[in-house]
Design a protein around this motif. Structure first.
Motif, PDB file in Angstrom:
ATOM      1  N   VAL A   1       0.846  -1.192   0.000  1.00 10.87           N
ATOM      2  CA  VAL A   1       0.000   0.000   0.000  1.00 10.87           C
ATOM      3  C   VAL A   1       0.888   1.251   0.000  1.00 10.87           C
ATOM      4  O   VAL A   1       1.940   1.254   0.644  1.00 10.87           O
ATOM      5  CB  VAL A   1      -0.936   0.002   1.229  1.00 10.87           C
ATOM      6  CG1 VAL A   1      -0.142  -0.009   2.526  1.00 10.87           C
ATOM      7  CG2 VAL A   1      -1.893   1.175   1.194  1.00 10.87           C
ATOM      8  N   PRO A   2       0.506   2.290  -0.723  1.00 10.67           N
ATOM      9  CA  PRO A   2       1.256   3.553  -0.631  1.00 10.67           C
ATOM     10  C   PRO A   2       1.205   4.093   0.797  1.00 10.67           C
ATOM     11  O   PRO A   2       0.133   4.181   1.402  1.00 10.67           O
ATOM     12  CB  PRO A   2       0.511   4.480  -1.601  1.00 10.67           C
ATOM     13  CG  PRO A   2      -0.188   3.568  -2.551  1.00 10.67           C
ATOM     14  CD  PRO A   2      -0.569   2.369  -1.739  1.00 10.67           C
ATOM     15  N   ALA A   3       2.363   4.451   1.343  1.00  7.00           N
ATOM     16  CA  ALA A   3       2.425   4.933   2.725  1.00  7.00           C
ATOM     17  C   ALA A   3       3.619   5.856   2.880  1.00  7.00           C
ATOM     18  O   ALA A   3       4.664   5.655   2.255  1.00  7.00           O
ATOM     19  CB  ALA A   3       2.533   3.756   3.696  1.00  7.00           C
ATOM     20  N   VAL A   4       3.457   6.875   3.747  1.00 10.67           N
ATOM     21  CA  VAL A   4       4.539   7.824   3.947  1.00 10.67           C
ATOM     22  C   VAL A   4       4.379   8.510   5.304  1.00 10.67           C
ATOM     23  O   VAL A   4       3.272   8.642   5.824  1.00 10.67           O
ATOM     24  CB  VAL A   4       4.547   8.872   2.803  1.00 10.67           C
ATOM     25  CG1 VAL A   4       3.386   9.838   2.929  1.00 10.67           C
ATOM     26  CG2 VAL A   4       5.862   9.613   2.721  1.00 10.67           C
ATOM     27  N   MET A   5       5.506   8.905   5.881  1.00  8.57           N
ATOM     28  CA  MET A   5       5.537   9.682   7.117  1.00  8.57           C
ATOM     29  C   MET A   5       5.706  11.157   6.768  1.00  8.57           C
ATOM     30  O   MET A   5       6.733  11.563   6.209  1.00  8.57           O
ATOM     31  CB  MET A   5       6.705   9.224   7.999  1.00  8.57           C
ATOM     32  CG  MET A   5       7.070  10.173   9.134  1.00  8.57           C
ATOM     33  SD  MET A   5       5.986  10.065  10.546  1.00  8.57           S
ATOM     34  CE  MET A   5       6.502   8.486  11.239  1.00  8.57           C
ATOM     35  N   ILE A   6       4.688  11.972   7.063  1.00  7.65           N
ATOM     36  CA  ILE A   6       4.784  13.412   6.828  1.00  7.65           C
ATOM     37  C   ILE A   6       5.498  14.028   8.023  1.00  7.65           C
ATOM     38  O   ILE A   6       4.993  13.991   9.147  1.00  7.65           O
ATOM     39  CB  ILE A   6       3.392  14.059   6.666  1.00  7.65           C
ATOM     40  CG1 ILE A   6       2.559  13.291   5.642  1.00  7.65           C
ATOM     41  CG2 ILE A   6       3.542  15.531   6.281  1.00  7.65           C
ATOM     42  CD1 ILE A   6       3.086  13.343   4.248  1.00  7.65           C
ATOM     43  N   THR A   7       6.659  14.594   7.788  1.00  5.42           N
ATOM     44  CA  THR A   7       7.477  15.093   8.890  1.00  5.42           C
ATOM     45  C   THR A   7       8.026  16.480   8.552  1.00  5.42           C
ATOM     46  O   THR A   7       7.586  17.105   7.587  1.00  5.42           O
ATOM     47  CB  THR A   7       8.612  14.087   9.195  1.00  5.42           C
ATOM     48  OG1 THR A   7       9.363  14.524  10.318  1.00  5.42           O
ATOM     49  CG2 THR A   7       9.526  13.919   7.994  1.00  5.42           C
ATOM     50  N   ALA A   8       8.973  16.953   9.322  1.00  3.49           N
ATOM     51  CA  ALA A   8       9.509  18.301   9.137  1.00  3.49           C
ATOM     52  C   ALA A   8      10.824  18.428   9.904  1.00  3.49           C
ATOM     53  O   ALA A   8      11.128  17.592  10.764  1.00  3.49           O
ATOM     54  CB  ALA A   8       8.507  19.343   9.644  1.00  3.49           C
ATOM     55  N   PRO A   9      11.594  19.462   9.620  1.00  4.38           N
ATOM     56  CA  PRO A   9      12.819  19.671  10.406  1.00  4.38           C
ATOM     57  C   PRO A   9      12.562  20.231  11.792  1.00  4.38           C
ATOM     58  O   PRO A   9      13.440  20.211  12.650  1.00  4.38           O
ATOM     59  CB  PRO A   9      13.621  20.669   9.552  1.00  4.38           C
ATOM     60  CG  PRO A   9      12.604  21.382   8.741  1.00  4.38           C
ATOM     61  CD  PRO A   9      11.516  20.387   8.482  1.00  4.38           C
ATOM     62  N   ALA A  10      11.346  20.751  12.027  1.00  4.41           N
ATOM     63  CA  ALA A  10      11.008  21.336  13.327  1.00  4.41           C
ATOM     64  C   ALA A  10       9.506  21.512  13.404  1.00  4.41           C
ATOM     65  O   ALA A  10       8.793  21.358  12.398  1.00  4.41           O
ATOM     66  CB  ALA A  10      11.698  22.692  13.502  1.00  4.41           C
ATOM     67  N   SER A  11       9.013  21.843  14.578  1.00  5.10           N
ATOM     68  CA  SER A  11       7.605  22.197  14.712  1.00  5.10           C
ATOM     69  C   SER A  11       7.366  23.531  13.997  1.00  5.10           C
ATOM     70  O   SER A  11       8.291  24.320  13.792  1.00  5.10           O
ATOM     71  CB  SER A  11       7.235  22.338  16.191  1.00  5.10           C
ATOM     72  OG  SER A  11       7.391  21.115  16.871  1.00  5.10           O
ATOM     73  N   GLY A  12       6.118  23.777  13.620  1.00  2.00           N
ATOM     74  CA  GLY A  12       5.771  25.049  13.013  1.00  2.00           C
ATOM     75  C   GLY A  12       6.034  25.157  11.529  1.00  2.00           C
ATOM     76  O   GLY A  12       5.977  26.249  10.967  1.00  2.00           O
ATOM     77  N   GLN A  13       6.343  24.037  10.862  1.00  2.00           N
ATOM     78  CA  GLN A  13       6.621  24.059   9.425  1.00  2.00           C
ATOM     79  C   GLN A  13       5.355  23.908   8.577  1.00  2.00           C
ATOM     80  O   GLN A  13       5.396  24.080   7.359  1.00  2.00           O
ATOM     81  CB  GLN A  13       7.598  22.940   9.061  1.00  2.00           C
ATOM     82  CG  GLN A  13       8.902  22.994   9.827  1.00  2.00           C
ATOM     83  CD  GLN A  13       9.816  24.103   9.365  1.00  2.00           C
ATOM     84  OE1 GLN A  13      10.261  24.135   8.233  1.00  2.00           O
ATOM     85  NE2 GLN A  13      10.089  25.047  10.265  1.00  2.00           N
ATOM     86  N   GLY A  14       4.239  23.537   9.236  1.00  2.00           N
ATOM     87  CA  GLY A  14       2.982  23.381   8.513  1.00  2.00           C
ATOM     88  C   GLY A  14       2.601  21.954   8.178  1.00  2.00           C
ATOM     89  O   GLY A  14       1.680  21.726   7.392  1.00  2.00           O
TER      90      GLY A  14
END
Length: 442
Positions: A5-18
């Protein structure tokens, strides 16, 4: 057996990136395209999942290798993969922040990370940041990135030109009012308080579609797993659960465990209802009682019902906001004092800064209940704690009070981590905490 199944972790370098709104908008975008989207949240968050449920139209569960356990993380995702067209997991804080981090969860599940980076105020440096995120841990897969809050098409092209080899720009999201949700002291404003949220999510989905984010991520192989059924430790026990805008911090996994153990759940609102449902036990979960102090104080019929329930010696679990409501008084952020339940002598008061934050556990002979604490208030009382929680990392603890049938604390528990302990609380059985000498020799 494995499921692809297509799957991904939506992440960021820090909080507040949207990343919260990007995750929600992605879920709505693919849902509007006719796909079944299952979304999860890494970490002990109540507020983001409320928005993600509205966006996806599906239940959202928390995943955290320490709090929920590695096996449950795998099982939850495997269960979702049975009929999902897409699995999204919203990370917490920065990609490598915390123990375990969002990167740790992604590696545990064998799915890639998709960083969302606020590109406002940067150009070619964007590529350097992407390179760092992608190369910091060679065991973590990063093959795409999202640029957020891009100023113009040319800005997006500049970001794309300096990306490291092997990593592509999935999309450059322009600044848009649809990509913003208001927040308050503990996170996003609750979904139920956001007028026009559905319409905003549809608009945000169109923003992402125009930016080229309607492409499914790569499919990954998810191993099929089965989960053992819990014992019927609460068979026939009727539990009344406070649930409204003042008391809303409830994990789906917690209520599902209670039902799986045989409990009958009956919901009520301390804000508007005059009577408690017929019940053997009561749960006052966390939330924002300080925002509704006057309404709660003026609902004297409900206050008297809960007081009578307590004085009858019946079991009550009061967590964080529910714990605050049990005090004699509650001082809100404006300093206005409201007379509340008075089960616990003393006053709860809002503070200017966070007073508790982190992953905690409560150990008793019945098990180790894992969870977290996150509060911006204090409670001064003459009561002596029966026990204290243990903080997973760093210093600090939360007091746990036990009086008659009441168990109260700022600590939020994840019930599936200790079913026997939770059953003991709702059956009104005295919890058996280890003595100081037992802790020393543990």
């Amino acid at each position: 057996m494995t499921i692809t199944v297509p799957a991904v972790m939506i992440t960021a370098p820090a909080s507040g990136q949207g990343k919260s709104l990007v995750t929600a908008a992605l879920a709505r975008l693919h849902r509007n395209a006719g796909r079944k989207v299952r979304v999860f949240k890494h970490g002990p968050d109540y507020l983001d999942p409320m928005v993600l449920e509205v966006a996806s139209g599906q239940p959202v569960y928390q995943l955290h290798p320490w709090m929920t356990g590695e096996n449950e993380c795998r099982w939850r995702v495997a269960e979702a993969a049975q009929d999902a067209d897409l699995i999204l997991i919203e990370g917490a804080m920065g990609l490598f922040d915390g123990t375990p981090s969002s990167a740790d969860l992604a590696k545990l599940l064998g799915i890639p990370a998709l960083p969302v980076i606020d590109a406002s105020g940067m150009a070619q440096t964007f590529g350097a940041l992407v390179l760092g995120l992608a190369s910091f841990d060679p065991e973590l897969s990063v093959y795409q990135v999202i640029a957020n809050k891009v100023g113009s098409p040319r800005h997006g092209d500049m970001l794309k030109e300096r990306l490291p080899d092997g990593i592509s720009l999935l999309g450059a999201i322009p600044r848009d009012d649809a990509m913003s949700i208001p927040d308050r002291n503990l996170g996003l404003v609750q979904a139920a308080e956001l007028e026009g949220l559905d319409q905003q999510l549809d608009q945000a989905a169109e923003v992402l579609k125009a930016a080229g984010l309607d492409v499914l991520p790569k499919a990954v192989a998810i191993a099929a797993l089965e989960r053992s059924k819990p014992e019927a430790l609460l068979a026939g026990v009727r539990i009344a659960i406070a649930r409204d805008l003042a008391f809303s911090f409830i994990y789906r996994a917690n209520t599902e465990l209670l039902e799986a153990m045989g409990a009958e759940l009956h919901y009520f609102s301390p804000l508007v209802d005059a009577q408690l449902p017929l019940a053997d036990a009561l749960w006052l979960p966390g939330g924002y009682p300080e925002l509704h102090g006057s309404t709660l104080a003026n609902n004297t019929s409900m206050l008297n019902c809960i007081r009578a329930f307590y004085h009858a010696g019946k079991p009550i679990l009061a967590e964080c906001g529910g714990f605050m409501a049990c005090a004699e008084e509650l001082a809100d952020k404006e300093g206005v004092v409201h007379s509340l339940l008075g089960l616990i002598p003393g006053r709860a008061a809002m503070a200017k800064r966070l007073q508790g934050l982190g992953m905690h556990s409560l150990t008793a002979q019945e098990g180790e209940l894992r969870g977290h604490t996150y509060h911006r208030s204090t409670l001064e009382t003459s009561w002596k704690p029966a026990a204290h929680t243990y903080k997973q990392a760093g210093t600090g603890s939360e007091a746990v009070f036990c009086e008659k049938g009441l168990v109260g604390s700022y600590f939020h528990g994840y019930f599936p981590s200790a079913p026997a302990l939770v059953a003991a609380v709702f059956r009104g059985q005295p919890l058996r905490f280890p003595s100081a000498s037992e802790k020393t020799h543990a």
